[in-house]
Design an enzyme around this catalytic site. Sequence first.
Site, PDB file in Angstrom:
ATOM      1  N   LYS A  15      -3.302  -8.866  10.677  1.00 26.65           N
ATOM      2  CA  LYS A  15      -1.860  -8.617  10.541  1.00 26.65           C
ATOM      3  C   LYS A  15      -1.137  -8.857  11.872  1.00 26.65           C
ATOM      4  O   LYS A  15       0.003  -9.315  11.890  1.00 26.65           O
ATOM      5  CB  LYS A  15      -1.604  -7.200  10.026  1.00 26.65           C
ATOM      6  CG  LYS A  15      -1.881  -7.040   8.540  1.00 26.65           C
ATOM      7  CD  LYS A  15      -0.807  -7.729   7.703  1.00 26.65           C
ATOM      8  CE  LYS A  15      -1.009  -7.563   6.224  1.00 26.65           C
ATOM      9  NZ  LYS A  15       0.079  -8.163   5.427  1.00 26.65           N
ATOM     10  N   ALA A  59       5.365  -8.449   5.251  1.00 20.93           N
ATOM     11  CA  ALA A  59       4.935  -7.053   5.349  1.00 20.93           C
ATOM     12  C   ALA A  59       3.789  -6.971   6.344  1.00 20.93           C
ATOM     13  O   ALA A  59       2.775  -7.641   6.200  1.00 20.93           O
ATOM     14  CB  ALA A  59       4.481  -6.551   3.989  1.00 20.93           C
ATOM     15  N   TYR A  99      -8.303  -5.842   9.556  1.00 20.00           N
ATOM     16  CA  TYR A  99      -6.982  -5.851   8.918  1.00 20.00           C
ATOM     17  C   TYR A  99      -5.897  -5.853   9.996  1.00 20.00           C
ATOM     18  O   TYR A  99      -4.961  -6.652   9.955  1.00 20.00           O
ATOM     19  CB  TYR A  99      -6.855  -4.617   8.021  1.00 20.00           C
ATOM     20  CG  TYR A  99      -5.589  -4.564   7.200  1.00 20.00           C
ATOM     21  CD1 TYR A  99      -5.309  -5.538   6.258  1.00 20.00           C
ATOM     22  CD2 TYR A  99      -4.691  -3.504   7.349  1.00 20.00           C
ATOM     23  CE1 TYR A  99      -4.154  -5.478   5.497  1.00 20.00           C
ATOM     24  CE2 TYR A  99      -3.541  -3.436   6.578  1.00 20.00           C
ATOM     25  CZ  TYR A  99      -3.276  -4.424   5.654  1.00 20.00           C
ATOM     26  OH  TYR A  99      -2.135  -4.361   4.894  1.00 20.00           O
ATOM     27  N   PHE A 115       1.853  -2.751  -5.828  1.00 17.40           N
ATOM     28  CA  PHE A 115       2.555  -1.463  -5.796  1.00 17.40           C
ATOM     29  C   PHE A 115       3.934  -1.610  -5.130  1.00 17.40           C
ATOM     30  O   PHE A 115       4.978  -1.429  -5.774  1.00 17.40           O
ATOM     31  CB  PHE A 115       1.644  -0.442  -5.093  1.00 17.40           C
ATOM     32  CG  PHE A 115       2.365   0.680  -4.411  1.00 17.40           C
ATOM     33  CD1 PHE A 115       3.288   1.451  -5.112  1.00 17.40           C
ATOM     34  CD2 PHE A 115       2.121   0.974  -3.077  1.00 17.40           C
ATOM     35  CE1 PHE A 115       3.968   2.495  -4.490  1.00 17.40           C
ATOM     36  CE2 PHE A 115       2.784   2.007  -2.451  1.00 17.40           C
ATOM     37  CZ  PHE A 115       3.721   2.767  -3.150  1.00 17.40           C
ATOM     38  N   ILE A 116       3.976  -1.977  -3.878  1.00 12.16           N
ATOM     39  CA  ILE A 116       5.281  -2.068  -3.189  1.00 12.16           C
ATOM     40  C   ILE A 116       6.062  -3.270  -3.714  1.00 12.16           C
ATOM     41  O   ILE A 116       7.268  -3.193  -3.945  1.00 12.16           O
ATOM     42  CB  ILE A 116       5.093  -2.164  -1.656  1.00 12.16           C
ATOM     43  CG1 ILE A 116       4.338  -0.927  -1.135  1.00 12.16           C
ATOM     44  CG2 ILE A 116       6.448  -2.301  -0.948  1.00 12.16           C
ATOM     45  CD1 ILE A 116       4.009  -0.969   0.349  1.00 12.16           C
ATOM     46  N   LEU A 127       4.524 -10.273   0.606  1.00 12.19           N
ATOM     47  CA  LEU A 127       3.791  -9.002   0.586  1.00 12.19           C
ATOM     48  C   LEU A 127       2.347  -9.179   0.145  1.00 12.19           C
ATOM     49  O   LEU A 127       1.561  -8.230   0.237  1.00 12.19           O
ATOM     50  CB  LEU A 127       4.483  -8.006  -0.367  1.00 12.19           C
ATOM     51  CG  LEU A 127       5.650  -7.199   0.198  1.00 12.19           C
ATOM     52  CD1 LEU A 127       6.853  -8.080   0.495  1.00 12.19           C
ATOM     53  CD2 LEU A 127       6.065  -6.117  -0.779  1.00 12.19           C
ATOM     54  N   GLY A 159      -2.969  -6.121  -7.576  1.00  9.80           N
ATOM     55  CA  GLY A 159      -1.761  -5.835  -8.366  1.00  9.80           C
ATOM     56  C   GLY A 159      -2.110  -5.892  -9.848  1.00  9.80           C
ATOM     57  O   GLY A 159      -3.249  -6.164 -10.216  1.00  9.80           O
TER      58      GLY A 159
END
Length: 320
Positions: free
Chosen positions: A154, A118, A150, A12-13, A77, A37
């Site tokens: 991250k 990201a 998550y 998406f991004i 990303l 994706g």
Amino acid sequence: MAKALVTGGAGFIGSHLCDHLVALGHEVLILDDLSTGSAANIAHLRSSPAMRFVQGSIMDKALVDELVAEAGLVFHLAAAVGVHTIVDKPLASLHVNLYGTENVVEAAARHGVPYAIASTSEIYGKNDAELLDEDADRILGSPLKSRWSYAAAKGLDELVAMEHSRASGVPCVIFRLFNVVGSRQTGRYGMVVPRFVGQALNGEPITVHGTGRQRRCFGSVHDVVPAMAALMAEPEAHGRAVNLGGREEASIAELADRVRELTGSASDVRFVPYREAYGPGFEDMERRMPDLTLAGRLIGYAPQYRLDDIIKTVIDERAS
Ligand code: UDP
């Protein structure tokens, strides 16, 4: 213009970032395994000589090395994303988010290619401060609760990215993304806005988790993506983590009402306990608002899209 490697470029991004980079005159090399994706997200770029798509995983160290060596910039990303993905496949998600990122960052530092990764507002966890600036404390639940895996992964990604940058002298920027919304986003893996819009347009109940009093601040992909490219190009941003998102806060119950109104739907709102939505032991955060001062100072970031505009973009895409 440097060739940009975009991992997760069919997401998406990522796909919006590729559109923006191509419009700026960059050649774009996309690495995506098409797990969350889709080829449809980049179908319109297929005929462009500026885009090359490689279907593969960031877990494939040799492939990552080869593609990074070809690039002059890396936007990383690719990740296992969405609360449902993380809760349903905790181990596979951890592997991709930890080792995949390490592969990309390590290759970029070794080849001397400036890189951006990201990250996410999830890393602030349950810190419900009025505004979360980039130095805000992280308040995470038990590591044994998969919801936090998550944020844990991250957080480590940020450390690995920054330490490689310090050790190698290769510039690095971290984007901390706050509930980014727009076309091409699927509600399949969580992501409340496309879920609510899909439910409303299908005449299904709109599923509000918990009390619906939890609050989020939604940002438009069209505000966030140009800022990602601008931060990468801004030397003052290098070596920093920067919040990106929107300014307008709403409770999830309010969001359900806005979606009902803007779609003209007669769907009921159904309150679903967290246990039913995500299984036992799930913890949510009550509030999450970005302090956007740093992005404003570095690149003049000032989000233009209001919540209603953002919801309408998603409605228009579904309705077309
Ligand atoms: N949510 C909801 N109904 C849904 C999907 C999500 O009420 O069908 C809630 C979710 O529990 C959370 C908020 O909406 O409180 C935002 O969820 P999302 O997964 O979009 O992003 P998060 O902020 O949790 O990363």
